[in-house]
Design an enzyme around this catalytic site. Structure first.
Site, PDB file in Angstrom:
ATOM      1  N   SER A   1       0.840  -1.197   0.000  1.00  0.00           N
ATOM      2  CA  SER A   1       0.000   0.000   0.000  1.00  0.00           C
ATOM      3  C   SER A   1       0.879   1.252   0.000  1.00  0.00           C
ATOM      4  O   SER A   1       1.586   1.507  -0.966  1.00  0.00           O
ATOM      5  CB  SER A   1      -0.954  -0.042   1.198  1.00  0.00           C
ATOM      6  OG  SER A   1      -1.954   0.930   1.082  1.00  0.00           O
TER       7      SER A   1
ATOM      8  N   HIS B   1      -3.988  -0.674  -4.512  1.00  0.00           N
ATOM      9  CA  HIS B   1      -5.444  -0.891  -4.389  1.00  0.00           C
ATOM     10  C   HIS B   1      -6.108  -0.564  -5.734  1.00  0.00           C
ATOM     11  O   HIS B   1      -7.164   0.066  -5.790  1.00  0.00           O
ATOM     12  CB  HIS B   1      -6.033  -0.005  -3.286  1.00  0.00           C
ATOM     13  CG  HIS B   1      -5.456  -0.243  -1.926  1.00  0.00           C
ATOM     14  ND1 HIS B   1      -5.808  -1.319  -1.134  1.00  0.00           N
ATOM     15  CD2 HIS B   1      -4.535   0.469  -1.211  1.00  0.00           C
ATOM     16  CE1 HIS B   1      -5.150  -1.255   0.017  1.00  0.00           C
ATOM     17  NE2 HIS B   1      -4.354  -0.188  -0.021  1.00  0.00           N
TER      18      HIS B   1
ATOM     19  N   GLU C   1      -5.054  -5.322  -5.160  1.00  0.00           N
ATOM     20  CA  GLU C   1      -4.910  -5.846  -3.803  1.00  0.00           C
ATOM     21  C   GLU C   1      -4.540  -7.330  -3.833  1.00  0.00           C
ATOM     22  O   GLU C   1      -4.886  -8.056  -4.762  1.00  0.00           O
ATOM     23  CB  GLU C   1      -6.210  -5.643  -3.029  1.00  0.00           C
ATOM     24  CG  GLU C   1      -6.521  -4.183  -2.756  1.00  0.00           C
ATOM     25  CD  GLU C   1      -7.813  -3.985  -1.986  1.00  0.00           C
ATOM     26  OE1 GLU C   1      -8.530  -4.985  -1.740  1.00  0.00           O
ATOM     27  OE2 GLU C   1      -8.130  -2.826  -1.633  1.00  0.00           O
TER      28      GLU C   1
END
Length: 287
Positions: A144, A186, A213
């Site tokens: 992330s 994401h 993801e």
């Protein structure tokens, strides 16, 4: 396929003897089941003999996040795992933090806010040491926010699920472990194609990489390989034939013609230098 680490030349940092590897994750990686992505990170960092440092600088909950990753890595068989939290630039210069990085075989950056990573680490002794160790073969991982900071240009924030417009994305300098690229995470889950295209449109020499993801790219020897449940989207504007970028007013749509788009699921690879997917024409995967 694992590629032997070759000699490379560093850009703004010290001359490299050999290059490490990057495990860059699009967020929300599996931590409960097989943990295939984190398992691959551990394997490349030395398997059960790995010495893992978890960097929690991106999160405002360092203890909770750090403890979670300690449990995961220990469950995978790693005996030496420690957390380093640098909540200030002074802490990024601390002897304890530097000693941990010197001893590590793998360093993993957690999620959170990517601008915290650059705010507290970029340009410090810790930053320089990470690049030095990476040049010597250190395995670097990030998920992330820890993925976004890996590239030259770092997406700080931006709108999702919208068509490309210049004002929908804000970028800053990342830590540049992966040069000539901008990484978003994401990706499919949050509809971020528009903002990735907008980010690359202003710097078309950069390769845009969007990672879903529970999906990762492993960067080694000038190539990236995809592992995980989703896909990686690569946008290449280097040879586009038209853009209206310089004529745009606020809120007007961005026109981009002749853009290359690659979608690569698990098992596919991409040559970064030639900007080409690696697909054998006689392979069952080939069209």
């Amino acid at each position: 396929m694992v590629i032997d680490i070759n000699q490379v030349q560093m850009g703004t940092h010290a001359q490299a003897v050999k290059q490490g590897q990057l495990v860059i994750i699009g967020g929300a990686e599996d931590k409960q089941g097989d943990c295939s992505i984190l398992r691959e990170f551990v394997r490349r960092a030395g398997s059960r003999q790995a010495k893992i440092v978890v960097m929690t600088v991106a999160t405002e909950l360092p203890k909770e996040v750090g403890d979670n990753y300690i449990q995961v890595f220990e469950r995978l068989g790693v005996e030496q795992v420690r957390v380093v939290d640098t909540d200030s630039r002074e802490e990024a210069e601390a002897p304890e933090a530097l000693a941990a990085i010197r001893e590590a075989t793998g360093v993993f950056f957690t999620g959170g806010q990517q601008d915290r990573i650059t705010k507290y680490i970029k340009g410090t002794k810790l930053d320089r040491l990470l690049h030095q160790r990476y040049a010597q073969g250190l395995i670097l991982g990030g998920t992330s926010a820890g993925a976004s900071m890996m590239s030259d240009a770092m997406i700080v924030e931006g709108e999702a699920e919208t068509h490309p417009r210049i004002e929908i994305v804000e970028t800053d300098d990342g830590l540049s472990f992966m040069p000539e690229a901008v990484i978003d995470q994401h990706f499919a889950q949050r509809g971020r194609l528009g903002r990735l295209l907008s980010a690359v449109a202003e710097q078309p020499h950069l390769l845009g990489i969007g990672i879903d993801e529970n999906t990762a790219i492993i960067v080694s020897g000038g190539q990236l390989s995809v592992i995980g449940a989703g896909a990686v989207t690569i946008v290449d504007l280097q040879d586009m034939v038209y853009s209206n970028l310089h004529n745009l007013l606020k809120d007007e749509g961005l026109a981009l013609c002749g853009v290359k788009l690659h979608i690569l699921p698990d098992g596919y690879s991409f040559d970064i230098k030639s900007r080409s997917p690696l697909v054998e024409t006689n392979s069952p995967k080939a069209a």
